[in-house]
Scaffold this motif. Structure first.
Motif, PDB file in Angstrom:
ATOM      1  N   ILE A  60       0.915  -1.116   0.118  1.00 32.29           N
ATOM      2  CA  ILE A  60       0.072  -0.135  -0.133  1.00 32.29           C
ATOM      3  C   ILE A  60       0.753   1.369  -0.150  1.00 32.29           C
ATOM      4  CG2 ILE A  60      -2.026  -1.005   1.166  1.00 32.29           C
ATOM      5  CD1 ILE A  60      -1.129   0.301   3.908  1.00 32.29           C
ATOM      6  N   GLY A  61       2.283   1.190   0.292  1.00 27.09           N
ATOM      7  CA  GLY A  61       3.024   2.110   0.390  1.00 27.09           C
ATOM      8  C   GLY A  61       3.859   2.637  -1.137  1.00 27.09           C
ATOM      9  N   ASP A  62       3.286   1.747  -1.842  1.00 27.38           N
ATOM     10  CA  ASP A  62       4.292   1.699  -3.345  1.00 27.38           C
ATOM     11  C   ASP A  62       2.994   2.705  -4.160  1.00 27.38           C
ATOM     12  OD1 ASP A  62       4.909   1.490  -5.879  1.00 27.38           O
ATOM     13  OD2 ASP A  62       5.369  -0.629  -5.745  1.00 27.38           O
ATOM     14  N   ARG A  63       3.438   3.801  -4.393  1.00 23.61           N
ATOM     15  CA  ARG A  63       2.484   4.852  -5.034  1.00 23.61           C
ATOM     16  C   ARG A  63       2.455   4.471  -6.432  1.00 23.61           C
ATOM     17  NH1 ARG A  63       2.420  10.895  -3.599  1.00 23.61           N
ATOM     18  NH2 ARG A  63       2.624   9.917  -1.381  1.00 23.61           N
ATOM     19  N   ALA A  64       3.099   3.958  -7.199  1.00 30.42           N
ATOM     20  CA  ALA A  64       2.961   3.679  -8.647  1.00 30.42           C
ATOM     21  C   ALA A  64       2.103   2.892  -8.772  1.00 30.42           C
ATOM     22  CB  ALA A  64       4.375   3.329  -9.201  1.00 30.42           C
ATOM     23  N   CYS A  65       2.352   1.653  -7.809  1.00 28.56           N
ATOM     24  CA  CYS A  65       1.435   0.359  -7.776  1.00 28.56           C
ATOM     25  C   CYS A  65      -0.038   0.844  -7.649  1.00 28.56           C
ATOM     26  CB  CYS A  65       1.892  -0.368  -6.696  1.00 28.56           C
ATOM     27  SG  CYS A  65       0.787  -1.874  -6.557  1.00 28.56           S
ATOM     28  N   VAL A  66      -0.142   1.695  -6.476  1.00 27.67           N
ATOM     29  CA  VAL A  66      -1.594   1.962  -6.114  1.00 27.67           C
ATOM     30  C   VAL A  66      -2.239   2.786  -7.044  1.00 27.67           C
ATOM     31  CG1 VAL A  66      -3.037   3.205  -4.493  1.00 27.67           C
ATOM     32  CG2 VAL A  66      -1.034   1.651  -3.594  1.00 27.67           C
ATOM     33  N   ARG A  67      -1.726   4.040  -7.833  1.00 30.35           N
ATOM     34  CA  ARG A  67      -1.962   4.785  -8.633  1.00 30.35           C
ATOM     35  C   ARG A  67      -2.498   3.814  -9.977  1.00 30.35           C
ATOM     36  NH1 ARG A  67       1.964   9.769  -9.159  1.00 30.35           N
ATOM     37  NH2 ARG A  67       0.955  11.090  -7.361  1.00 30.35           N
ATOM     38  N   ALA A  68      -1.537   3.002 -10.119  1.00 31.71           N
ATOM     39  CA  ALA A  68      -1.978   2.050 -11.678  1.00 31.71           C
ATOM     40  C   ALA A  68      -3.058   1.257 -11.307  1.00 31.71           C
ATOM     41  CB  ALA A  68      -0.682   1.079 -11.899  1.00 31.71           C
ATOM     42  N   LEU A  69      -3.310   0.735 -10.142  1.00 33.69           N
ATOM     43  CA  LEU A  69      -4.561   0.049  -9.970  1.00 33.69           C
ATOM     44  C   LEU A  69      -5.709   0.833  -9.890  1.00 33.69           C
ATOM     45  CD1 LEU A  69      -3.405  -2.342  -6.962  1.00 33.69           C
ATOM     46  CD2 LEU A  69      -3.670  -2.851  -9.260  1.00 33.69           C
ATOM     47  N   LEU A  70      -5.680   2.058  -9.340  1.00 37.70           N
ATOM     48  CA  LEU A  70      -6.930   3.038  -9.284  1.00 37.70           C
ATOM     49  C   LEU A  70      -7.326   3.236 -10.769  1.00 37.70           C
ATOM     50  CD1 LEU A  70      -6.117   5.203  -6.335  1.00 37.70           C
ATOM     51  CD2 LEU A  70      -7.982   3.534  -6.536  1.00 37.70           C
ATOM     52  N   ASP A  71      -6.126   3.632 -11.668  1.00 39.53           N
ATOM     53  CA  ASP A  71      -6.528   4.236 -12.998  1.00 39.53           C
ATOM     54  C   ASP A  71      -7.126   2.891 -13.796  1.00 39.53           C
ATOM     55  OD1 ASP A  71      -5.502   6.382 -12.317  1.00 39.53           O
ATOM     56  OD2 ASP A  71      -3.795   6.333 -13.315  1.00 39.53           O
ATOM     57  N   GLU A  72      -6.556   1.802 -13.465  1.00 42.07           N
ATOM     58  CA  GLU A  72      -6.919   0.772 -14.483  1.00 42.07           C
ATOM     59  C   GLU A  72      -8.385   0.012 -14.005  1.00 42.07           C
ATOM     60  OE1 GLU A  72      -4.156  -2.703 -14.298  1.00 42.07           O
ATOM     61  OE2 GLU A  72      -5.496  -3.934 -15.567  1.00 42.07           O
ATOM     62  N   HIS A  73      -8.535   0.125 -12.866  1.00 39.67           N
ATOM     63  CA  HIS A  73      -9.848  -0.621 -12.493  1.00 39.67           C
ATOM     64  C   HIS A  73     -10.884   0.115 -12.006  1.00 39.67           C
ATOM     65  CE1 HIS A  73      -7.773  -4.568 -12.719  1.00 39.67           C
ATOM     66  NE2 HIS A  73      -6.876  -4.004 -12.050  1.00 39.67           N
ATOM     67  N   ALA A  74     -10.595   1.547 -11.872  1.00 35.43           N
ATOM     68  CA  ALA A  74     -11.651   2.535 -11.453  1.00 35.43           C
ATOM     69  C   ALA A  74     -12.709   1.875 -10.306  1.00 35.43           C
ATOM     70  CB  ALA A  74     -12.370   3.121 -12.578  1.00 35.43           C
ATOM     71  N   PRO A  75     -12.124   1.858  -9.111  1.00 38.21           N
ATOM     72  CA  PRO A  75     -12.745   0.915  -8.093  1.00 38.21           C
ATOM     73  C   PRO A  75     -13.986   2.188  -7.553  1.00 38.21           C
ATOM     74  CG  PRO A  75     -10.791   1.599  -7.074  1.00 38.21           C
ATOM     75  CD  PRO A  75     -10.850   1.913  -8.699  1.00 38.21           C
ATOM     76  N   THR A  76     -15.236   1.478  -6.831  1.00 33.90           N
ATOM     77  CA  THR A  76     -16.119   2.652  -6.378  1.00 33.90           C
ATOM     78  C   THR A  76     -15.782   2.768  -4.973  1.00 33.90           C
ATOM     79  OG1 THR A  76     -17.588   0.695  -6.186  1.00 33.90           O
ATOM     80  CG2 THR A  76     -18.063   1.903  -7.733  1.00 33.90           C
ATOM     81  N   ALA A  77     -14.992   1.746  -4.226  1.00 38.07           N
ATOM     82  CA  ALA A  77     -14.232   2.135  -2.921  1.00 38.07           C
ATOM     83  C   ALA A  77     -13.070   1.446  -2.833  1.00 38.07           C
ATOM     84  CB  ALA A  77     -15.570   1.392  -2.037  1.00 38.07           C
ATOM     85  N   ILE A  78     -12.411   1.809  -1.685  1.00 38.72           N
ATOM     86  CA  ILE A  78     -11.097   1.110  -1.157  1.00 38.72           C
ATOM     87  C   ILE A  78     -11.584   0.812   0.335  1.00 38.72           C
ATOM     88  CG2 ILE A  78      -9.040   1.603  -0.372  1.00 38.72           C
ATOM     89  CD1 ILE A  78      -8.732   3.938  -2.933  1.00 38.72           C
ATOM     90  N   ILE A  79     -11.295  -0.305   0.547  1.00 41.46           N
ATOM     91  CA  ILE A  79     -11.352  -0.870   1.901  1.00 41.46           C
ATOM     92  C   ILE A  79     -10.094  -1.094   2.214  1.00 41.46           C
ATOM     93  CG2 ILE A  79     -12.314  -2.405   3.457  1.00 41.46           C
ATOM     94  CD1 ILE A  79     -14.196  -2.206   0.269  1.00 41.46           C
ATOM     95  N   ASN A  80      -9.561  -0.575   3.205  1.00 41.89           N
ATOM     96  CA  ASN A  80      -8.256  -0.689   3.910  1.00 41.89           C
ATOM     97  C   ASN A  80      -7.964  -1.627   4.976  1.00 41.89           C
ATOM     98  OD1 ASN A  80      -5.295  -0.328   4.001  1.00 41.89           O
ATOM     99  ND2 ASN A  80      -5.607   1.619   5.506  1.00 41.89           N
ATOM    100  N   PHE A  81      -7.758  -2.971   4.633  1.00 42.59           N
ATOM    101  CA  PHE A  81      -7.411  -3.768   5.908  1.00 42.59           C
ATOM    102  C   PHE A  81      -5.930  -3.835   6.232  1.00 42.59           C
ATOM    103  CE2 PHE A  81     -11.346  -5.527   4.133  1.00 42.59           C
ATOM    104  CZ  PHE A  81     -12.194  -5.950   5.455  1.00 42.59           C
TER     105      PHE A  81
END
Ligand code: NAD
Length: 359
Positions: A60-81
Protein backbone atom coordinates in the motif's frame (compact mmCIF):
# COMPACT_ATOMS: atom_id res chain seq x y z
CA UNK A 1 -21.25 -4.87 -10.56
CA UNK A 2 -19.23 -2.63 -8.24
CA UNK A 3 -15.45 -2.82 -8.11
CA UNK A 4 -13.74 -2.67 -4.72
CA UNK A 5 -10.04 -2.18 -4.07
CA UNK A 6 -9.43 -4.24 -0.93
CA UNK A 7 -6.03 -3.99 0.74
CA UNK A 8 -4.74 -6.74 3.02
CA UNK A 9 -7.21 -9.21 1.55
CA UNK A 10 -4.87 -12.18 2.02
CA UNK A 11 -4.94 -11.67 5.79
CA UNK A 12 -7.40 -12.89 8.37
CA UNK A 13 -10.23 -10.34 8.26
CA UNK A 14 -9.57 -9.11 4.72
CA UNK A 15 -9.54 -12.70 3.44
CA UNK A 16 -12.87 -13.45 5.09
CA UNK A 17 -14.27 -10.19 3.72
CA UNK A 18 -13.21 -11.02 0.15
CA UNK A 19 -14.71 -14.51 0.38
CA UNK A 20 -17.96 -13.32 1.98
CA UNK A 21 -18.52 -10.39 -0.38
CA UNK A 22 -17.90 -12.49 -3.49
CA UNK A 23 -20.26 -15.15 -2.11
CA UNK A 24 -22.96 -12.47 -1.82
CA UNK A 25 -22.44 -11.36 -5.44
CA UNK A 26 -22.55 -7.96 -7.11
CA UNK A 27 -18.87 -7.11 -6.66
CA UNK A 28 -15.52 -7.37 -8.40
CA UNK A 29 -12.54 -7.26 -6.04
CA UNK A 30 -9.00 -6.10 -6.68
CA UNK A 31 -7.03 -7.50 -3.77
CA UNK A 32 -3.75 -5.69 -3.01
CA UNK A 33 -1.62 -7.47 -0.45
CA UNK A 34 2.11 -7.43 0.29
CA UNK A 35 2.04 -11.05 1.52
CA UNK A 36 3.90 -10.42 4.74
CA UNK A 37 4.15 -13.39 7.11
CA UNK A 38 0.43 -12.77 7.86
CA UNK A 39 -0.74 -12.90 4.26
CA UNK A 40 -1.68 -16.29 2.92
CA UNK A 41 -2.84 -16.99 -0.62
CA UNK A 42 -4.16 -20.38 0.43
CA UNK A 43 -7.01 -18.54 2.18
CA UNK A 44 -8.10 -17.42 -1.30
CA UNK A 45 -7.59 -20.80 -3.00
CA UNK A 46 -11.33 -21.23 -3.69
CA UNK A 47 -11.20 -18.06 -5.85
CA UNK A 48 -8.47 -19.31 -8.17
CA UNK A 49 -10.79 -19.53 -11.18
CA UNK A 50 -13.11 -16.73 -10.17
CA UNK A 51 -12.89 -13.89 -12.70
CA UNK A 52 -14.42 -11.48 -10.17
CA UNK A 53 -11.26 -11.58 -8.04
CA UNK A 54 -7.86 -10.29 -9.02
CA UNK A 55 -4.96 -10.66 -6.63
CA UNK A 56 -2.13 -8.13 -6.85
CA UNK A 57 1.06 -8.69 -4.89
CA UNK A 58 2.06 -5.21 -3.79
CA UNK A 59 2.50 -2.71 -0.99
CA UNK A 60 0.00 0.00 0.00
CA UNK A 61 3.04 2.25 0.38
CA UNK A 62 3.98 1.83 -3.30
CA UNK A 63 2.58 4.92 -4.97
CA UNK A 64 3.07 3.79 -8.55
CA UNK A 65 1.38 0.48 -7.86
CA UNK A 66 -1.64 1.98 -6.09
CA UNK A 67 -2.07 4.70 -8.74
CA UNK A 68 -1.93 2.16 -11.55
CA UNK A 69 -4.57 -0.02 -9.88
CA UNK A 70 -6.91 2.94 -9.37
CA UNK A 71 -6.47 4.08 -12.97
CA UNK A 72 -6.90 0.63 -14.44
CA UNK A 73 -9.82 -0.64 -12.37
CA UNK A 74 -11.65 2.57 -11.38
CA UNK A 75 -13.01 1.17 -8.10
CA UNK A 76 -16.11 2.56 -6.41
CA UNK A 77 -14.50 2.11 -3.00
CA UNK A 78 -11.25 1.31 -1.21
CA UNK A 79 -11.38 -0.82 1.93
CA UNK A 80 -8.14 -0.66 3.87
CA UNK A 81 -7.44 -3.79 5.91
CA UNK A 82 -3.68 -3.86 5.22
CA UNK A 83 -1.72 -3.51 8.42
CA UNK A 84 0.84 -4.93 10.74
CA UNK A 85 -1.62 -6.25 13.30
CA UNK A 86 0.08 -8.13 16.13
CA UNK A 87 0.64 -6.20 19.38
CA UNK A 88 3.53 -8.43 20.48
CA UNK A 89 5.40 -7.93 17.23
CA UNK A 90 4.90 -4.17 17.61
CA UNK A 91 6.68 -4.34 20.95
CA UNK A 92 9.69 -6.02 19.31
CA UNK A 93 9.74 -3.84 16.20
CA UNK A 94 7.53 -0.73 16.08
CA UNK A 95 9.09 0.68 12.89
CA UNK A 96 7.33 -1.76 10.56
CA UNK A 97 4.03 -0.74 12.17
CA UNK A 98 4.65 2.94 11.49
CA UNK A 99 5.76 2.13 7.95
CA UNK A 100 2.66 0.19 6.92
CA UNK A 101 -0.04 1.46 9.26
CA UNK A 102 0.86 5.16 9.12
CA UNK A 103 3.05 5.84 6.07
CA UNK A 104 1.33 3.17 3.96
CA UNK A 105 -2.15 4.42 4.86
CA UNK A 106 -1.08 8.00 4.10
CA UNK A 107 0.11 6.91 0.67
CA UNK A 108 -3.18 5.13 0.04
CA UNK A 109 -5.08 8.26 1.10
CA UNK A 110 -3.02 10.53 -1.14
CA UNK A 111 -3.50 8.24 -4.14
CA UNK A 112 -7.22 7.94 -3.35
CA UNK A 113 -7.56 11.72 -3.10
CA UNK A 114 -5.98 12.33 -6.50
CA UNK A 115 -8.15 9.58 -8.02
CA UNK A 116 -11.34 10.83 -6.35
CA UNK A 117 -10.78 14.44 -7.42
CA UNK A 118 -10.48 13.37 -11.05
CA UNK A 119 -13.75 11.41 -11.05
CA UNK A 120 -16.93 12.77 -12.67
CA UNK A 121 -19.26 14.31 -10.07
CA UNK A 122 -21.73 11.43 -9.84
CA UNK A 123 -18.89 8.96 -9.28
CA UNK A 124 -17.28 11.30 -6.75
CA UNK A 125 -20.50 11.20 -4.73
CA UNK A 126 -20.61 7.43 -4.77
CA UNK A 127 -16.92 6.86 -3.90
CA UNK A 128 -15.95 5.68 -0.38
CA UNK A 129 -12.65 5.14 1.46
CA UNK A 130 -13.34 2.77 4.35
CA UNK A 131 -10.60 2.40 6.93
CA UNK A 132 -10.70 -0.69 9.14
CA UNK A 133 -9.39 0.01 12.63
CA UNK A 134 -9.41 -1.31 16.14
CA UNK A 135 -10.91 -0.57 19.57
CA UNK A 136 -7.35 -0.64 20.95
CA UNK A 137 -6.94 3.03 19.94
CA UNK A 138 -9.16 3.94 22.91
CA UNK A 139 -6.75 2.48 25.49
CA UNK A 140 -7.70 0.40 28.49
CA UNK A 141 -10.90 0.39 30.57
CA UNK A 142 -11.46 -0.18 34.26
CA UNK A 143 -14.07 -2.68 35.44
CA UNK A 144 -17.02 -0.65 34.09
CA UNK A 145 -17.92 1.39 31.01
CA UNK A 146 -17.62 0.82 27.29
CA UNK A 147 -15.87 2.62 24.43
CA UNK A 148 -18.12 4.80 22.29
CA UNK A 149 -17.19 6.71 19.14
CA UNK A 150 -16.67 9.73 21.41
CA UNK A 151 -14.14 8.03 23.72
CA UNK A 152 -10.77 9.80 23.71
CA UNK A 153 -7.88 8.15 21.92
CA UNK A 154 -5.36 6.73 24.41
CA UNK A 155 -3.34 4.09 22.55
CA UNK A 156 -0.93 2.15 24.74
CA UNK A 157 1.02 -0.15 22.41
CA UNK A 158 3.06 0.71 19.31
CA UNK A 159 0.40 -1.20 17.33
CA UNK A 160 -2.51 0.82 18.68
CA UNK A 161 -0.51 4.07 18.42
CA UNK A 162 0.13 3.40 14.73
CA UNK A 163 -3.53 2.55 14.12
CA UNK A 164 -4.57 5.71 16.00
CA UNK A 165 -2.30 7.78 13.75
CA UNK A 166 -3.85 6.23 10.66
CA UNK A 167 -7.37 6.90 11.98
CA UNK A 168 -6.45 10.56 12.48
CA UNK A 169 -5.10 10.83 8.94
CA UNK A 170 -8.30 9.34 7.55
CA UNK A 171 -10.34 11.81 9.57
CA UNK A 172 -8.12 14.69 8.42
CA UNK A 173 -8.58 13.78 4.76
CA UNK A 174 -12.31 14.16 5.23
CA UNK A 175 -12.15 17.44 7.12
CA UNK A 176 -9.39 18.98 5.02
CA UNK A 177 -10.16 17.74 1.52
CA UNK A 178 -13.77 16.58 1.81
CA UNK A 179 -12.86 13.02 0.89
CA UNK A 180 -15.74 10.60 1.58
CA UNK A 181 -14.22 8.42 4.29
CA UNK A 182 -15.65 5.99 6.82
CA UNK A 183 -13.87 4.41 9.79
CA UNK A 184 -14.76 1.30 11.75
CA UNK A 185 -13.20 0.51 15.13
CA UNK A 186 -13.74 -3.11 16.02
CA UNK A 187 -13.08 -5.35 18.99
CA UNK A 188 -11.07 -8.59 18.93
CA UNK A 189 -11.97 -10.88 16.03
CA UNK A 190 -11.78 -14.65 15.87
CA UNK A 191 -12.82 -17.24 13.31
CA UNK A 192 -11.54 -19.10 10.23
CA UNK A 193 -8.18 -18.25 8.63
CA UNK A 194 -6.64 -16.42 11.62
CA UNK A 195 -2.86 -16.65 11.76
CA UNK A 196 -1.94 -18.94 14.66
CA UNK A 197 0.05 -16.32 16.56
CA UNK A 198 -3.16 -14.79 17.96
CA UNK A 199 -4.71 -16.07 21.20
CA UNK A 200 -7.54 -18.28 19.96
CA UNK A 201 -5.88 -20.15 17.06
CA UNK A 202 -2.63 -20.42 19.04
CA UNK A 203 -4.42 -22.03 21.97
CA UNK A 204 -6.38 -24.35 19.69
CA UNK A 205 -3.16 -25.58 18.05
CA UNK A 206 -1.29 -26.03 21.31
CA UNK A 207 -4.22 -27.68 23.07
CA UNK A 208 -4.74 -30.02 20.13
CA UNK A 209 -1.10 -31.08 20.40
CA UNK A 210 -1.38 -31.47 24.20
CA UNK A 211 1.28 -28.78 24.74
CA UNK A 212 1.45 -26.28 27.63
CA UNK A 213 -0.98 -23.37 27.18
CA UNK A 214 0.86 -20.14 28.03
CA UNK A 215 -1.54 -17.52 29.44
CA UNK A 216 -0.23 -13.98 30.03
CA UNK A 217 -0.21 -12.83 33.67
CA UNK A 218 -3.28 -13.78 35.70
CA UNK A 219 -5.36 -14.31 32.53
CA UNK A 220 -8.01 -11.89 33.79
CA UNK A 221 -7.58 -9.38 30.93
CA UNK A 222 -10.91 -8.87 29.22
CA UNK A 223 -11.54 -8.57 25.50
CA UNK A 224 -14.85 -8.14 23.66
CA UNK A 225 -14.89 -10.94 21.09
CA UNK A 226 -16.56 -10.75 17.68
CA UNK A 227 -16.89 -13.55 15.15
CA UNK A 228 -15.04 -12.39 12.03
CA UNK A 229 -17.96 -12.91 9.65
CA UNK A 230 -20.11 -10.60 11.77
CA UNK A 231 -17.34 -7.99 11.48
CA UNK A 232 -17.25 -8.43 7.69
CA UNK A 233 -21.01 -7.96 7.49
CA UNK A 234 -20.69 -4.78 9.56
CA UNK A 235 -18.01 -3.40 7.23
CA UNK A 236 -20.18 -4.06 4.21
CA UNK A 237 -23.13 -2.39 5.91
CA UNK A 238 -21.04 0.68 6.75
CA UNK A 239 -19.69 0.78 3.20
CA UNK A 240 -23.15 0.64 1.69
CA UNK A 241 -25.19 2.88 3.97
CA UNK A 242 -22.82 4.48 6.50
CA UNK A 243 -22.82 8.27 6.76
CA UNK A 244 -19.76 9.82 5.16
CA UNK A 245 -17.18 11.09 7.63
CA UNK A 246 -18.57 8.98 10.47
CA UNK A 247 -16.92 6.47 12.76
CA UNK A 248 -18.70 3.25 13.71
CA UNK A 249 -17.69 1.03 16.60
CA UNK A 250 -18.16 -2.70 16.01
CA UNK A 251 -18.33 -5.19 18.87
CA UNK A 252 -19.83 -8.50 19.84
CA UNK A 253 -21.29 -7.79 23.32
CA UNK A 254 -19.15 -10.72 24.34
CA UNK A 255 -16.70 -9.68 27.03
CA UNK A 256 -14.66 -12.62 28.23
CA UNK A 257 -11.53 -12.98 30.35
CA UNK A 258 -8.64 -14.55 28.45
CA UNK A 259 -8.57 -17.42 30.92
CA UNK A 260 -12.25 -18.13 30.20
CA UNK A 261 -11.51 -18.20 26.47
CA UNK A 262 -8.70 -20.71 26.98
CA UNK A 263 -10.77 -22.89 29.31
CA UNK A 264 -13.63 -22.91 26.80
CA UNK A 265 -11.28 -24.11 24.06
CA UNK A 266 -9.97 -26.82 26.42
CA UNK A 267 -13.46 -28.06 27.25
CA UNK A 268 -14.61 -28.12 23.61
CA UNK A 269 -11.49 -29.97 22.52
CA UNK A 270 -11.78 -32.48 25.39
CA UNK A 271 -15.26 -33.33 24.05
CA UNK A 272 -14.17 -33.61 20.43
CA UNK A 273 -10.62 -34.98 20.72
CA UNK A 274 -9.94 -36.34 24.24
CA UNK A 275 -6.25 -36.66 25.10
CA UNK A 276 -5.01 -40.26 24.96
CA UNK A 277 -3.96 -40.24 28.63
CA UNK A 278 -7.38 -38.95 29.73
CA UNK A 279 -6.00 -35.65 31.15
CA UNK A 280 -8.22 -32.61 30.99
CA UNK A 281 -6.60 -29.90 28.84
CA UNK A 282 -7.21 -27.23 31.49
CA UNK A 283 -4.30 -28.82 33.36
CA UNK A 284 -2.03 -27.66 30.51
CA UNK A 285 -2.61 -23.97 31.36
CA UNK A 286 0.64 -22.26 32.42
CA UNK A 287 0.72 -18.64 33.55
CA UNK A 288 3.65 -16.76 31.99
CA UNK A 289 5.08 -13.27 32.44
CA UNK A 290 2.57 -10.63 31.37
CA UNK A 291 2.85 -8.61 28.15
CA UNK A 292 4.44 -5.21 28.88
CA UNK A 293 1.71 -2.54 29.10
CA UNK A 294 -1.00 -5.19 28.68
CA UNK A 295 -4.35 -3.35 28.48
CA UNK A 296 -6.70 -4.71 31.14
CA UNK A 297 -10.11 -4.44 29.57
CA UNK A 298 -11.69 -3.45 26.26
CA UNK A 299 -15.44 -3.24 25.76
CA UNK A 300 -17.26 -1.77 22.80
CA UNK A 301 -20.56 0.04 22.64
CA UNK A 302 -21.79 -0.76 19.11
CA UNK A 303 -25.22 0.83 19.59
CA UNK A 304 -24.64 3.52 16.91
CA UNK A 305 -24.01 0.86 14.27
CA UNK A 306 -27.07 -1.08 15.41
CA UNK A 307 -29.36 1.92 15.68
CA UNK A 308 -28.34 3.75 12.50
CA UNK A 309 -27.45 0.93 10.15
CA UNK A 310 -29.45 -1.99 11.54
CA UNK A 311 -26.44 -4.32 11.98
CA UNK A 312 -26.62 -7.19 14.47
CA UNK A 313 -24.09 -9.91 15.25
CA UNK A 314 -25.33 -13.40 14.44
CA UNK A 315 -22.95 -15.44 16.59
CA UNK A 316 -22.73 -15.49 20.38
CA UNK A 317 -19.28 -16.15 21.82
CA UNK A 318 -20.31 -19.73 22.57
CA UNK A 319 -21.59 -20.51 19.07
CA UNK A 320 -18.73 -18.64 17.39
CA UNK A 321 -15.96 -20.31 19.34
CA UNK A 322 -17.42 -23.79 18.68
CA UNK A 323 -17.68 -22.97 14.98
CA UNK A 324 -14.10 -21.67 14.97
CA UNK A 325 -12.73 -24.71 16.75
CA UNK A 326 -14.46 -27.02 14.29
CA UNK A 327 -13.06 -25.00 11.39
CA UNK A 328 -9.52 -25.43 12.73
CA UNK A 329 -10.06 -29.14 13.28
CA UNK A 330 -11.34 -29.51 9.71
CA UNK A 331 -8.63 -27.31 8.19
CA UNK A 332 -5.39 -28.52 9.71
CA UNK A 333 -3.91 -28.56 6.19
CA UNK A 334 -4.37 -24.76 6.05
CA UNK A 335 -2.71 -24.38 9.45
CA UNK A 336 0.21 -26.59 8.50
CA UNK A 337 0.78 -24.64 5.27
CA UNK A 338 0.81 -21.42 7.28
CA UNK A 339 3.22 -22.90 9.77
CA UNK A 340 5.58 -24.46 7.25
CA UNK A 341 5.83 -21.26 5.30
CA UNK A 342 4.87 -22.64 1.91
CA UNK A 343 2.22 -19.96 1.35
CA UNK A 344 4.09 -16.99 2.79
CA UNK A 345 6.92 -14.76 1.84
CA UNK A 346 8.70 -15.12 5.15
CA UNK A 347 10.79 -17.93 6.54
CA UNK A 348 9.43 -20.51 8.93
CA UNK A 349 12.00 -19.77 11.62
CA UNK A 350 10.87 -16.20 12.13
CA UNK A 351 7.29 -17.16 12.76
CA UNK A 352 8.05 -20.03 15.11
CA UNK A 353 10.44 -17.89 17.08
CA UNK A 354 7.72 -15.23 17.31
CA UNK A 355 5.15 -17.71 18.57
CA UNK A 356 7.51 -19.15 21.17
CA UNK A 357 8.90 -15.86 22.40
CA UNK A 358 5.47 -14.27 22.61
CA UNK A 359 2.96 -17.00 23.23
P1 NAD B 1 -3.60 -9.76 9.45
O1 NAD B 1 -2.27 -9.47 10.07
O2 NAD B 1 -4.15 -11.14 9.52
O3 NAD B 1 -3.58 -9.35 7.91
C1 NAD B 1 -2.97 -8.19 7.45
C2 NAD B 1 -2.78 -8.33 5.95
O4 NAD B 1 -2.21 -7.11 5.45
C3 NAD B 1 -1.84 -9.46 5.55
O5 NAD B 1 -2.39 -10.21 4.50
C4 NAD B 1 -0.58 -8.74 5.11
O6 NAD B 1 0.15 -9.46 4.11
C5 NAD B 1 -1.14 -7.44 4.58
N1 NAD B 1 -0.18 -6.35 4.61
C6 NAD B 1 0.66 -5.99 5.63
N2 NAD B 1 1.39 -4.94 5.28
C7 NAD B 1 1.01 -4.59 4.01
C8 NAD B 1 1.39 -3.55 3.12
N3 NAD B 1 2.33 -2.66 3.45
N4 NAD B 1 0.77 -3.47 1.93
C9 NAD B 1 -0.18 -4.39 1.58
N5 NAD B 1 -0.57 -5.39 2.38
C10 NAD B 1 0.02 -5.48 3.58
O7 NAD B 1 -4.59 -8.70 10.12
P2 NAD B 1 -6.14 -8.84 10.45
O8 NAD B 1 -6.29 -9.43 11.80
O9 NAD B 1 -6.83 -9.43 9.30
O10 NAD B 1 -6.53 -7.29 10.57
C11 NAD B 1 -6.97 -6.56 9.42
C12 NAD B 1 -7.25 -5.13 9.83
O11 NAD B 1 -8.26 -5.12 10.84
C13 NAD B 1 -6.04 -4.42 10.42
O12 NAD B 1 -6.03 -3.11 9.94
C14 NAD B 1 -6.28 -4.46 11.91
O13 NAD B 1 -5.70 -3.35 12.54
C15 NAD B 1 -7.78 -4.41 11.98
N6 NAD B 1 -8.41 -5.05 13.15
C16 NAD B 1 -8.06 -6.32 13.49
C17 NAD B 1 -8.69 -6.92 14.58
C18 NAD B 1 -8.40 -8.34 14.98
O14 NAD B 1 -8.89 -8.80 16.02
N7 NAD B 1 -7.64 -9.11 14.22
C19 NAD B 1 -9.66 -6.22 15.30
C20 NAD B 1 -9.97 -4.92 14.90
C21 NAD B 1 -9.35 -4.34 13.82
Amino acid sequence: MKTLLVTGGAGFIGGNFVLDVLALGGYHIINLDALTYAGNLHTLASLRDDGRHRFVHGDIGDRACVRALLDEHAPTAIINFAAESHVDRSIDGPAAFVQTNVVGTLNLLECALAYWRALPLDRQDAFRFLHVSTDEVYGSLGPVGRFTEESPYQPNSPYSASKAASDHLVRAFHHTYGMPVLTTNCSNNYGPFQFPEKLIPLMIQKALAGEPLPVYGDGRNIRDWLYVKDHCAAILRVLEIGRVGEVYNVGGDAERENIHVVKTICALLDERRPLADGRRRETLITHVRDRPGHDRRYAIDASKLKRELGWRQTESFESGIARTLDWYLDNQAWVQRVLDGSYRMERLGDVQAGAQDHP
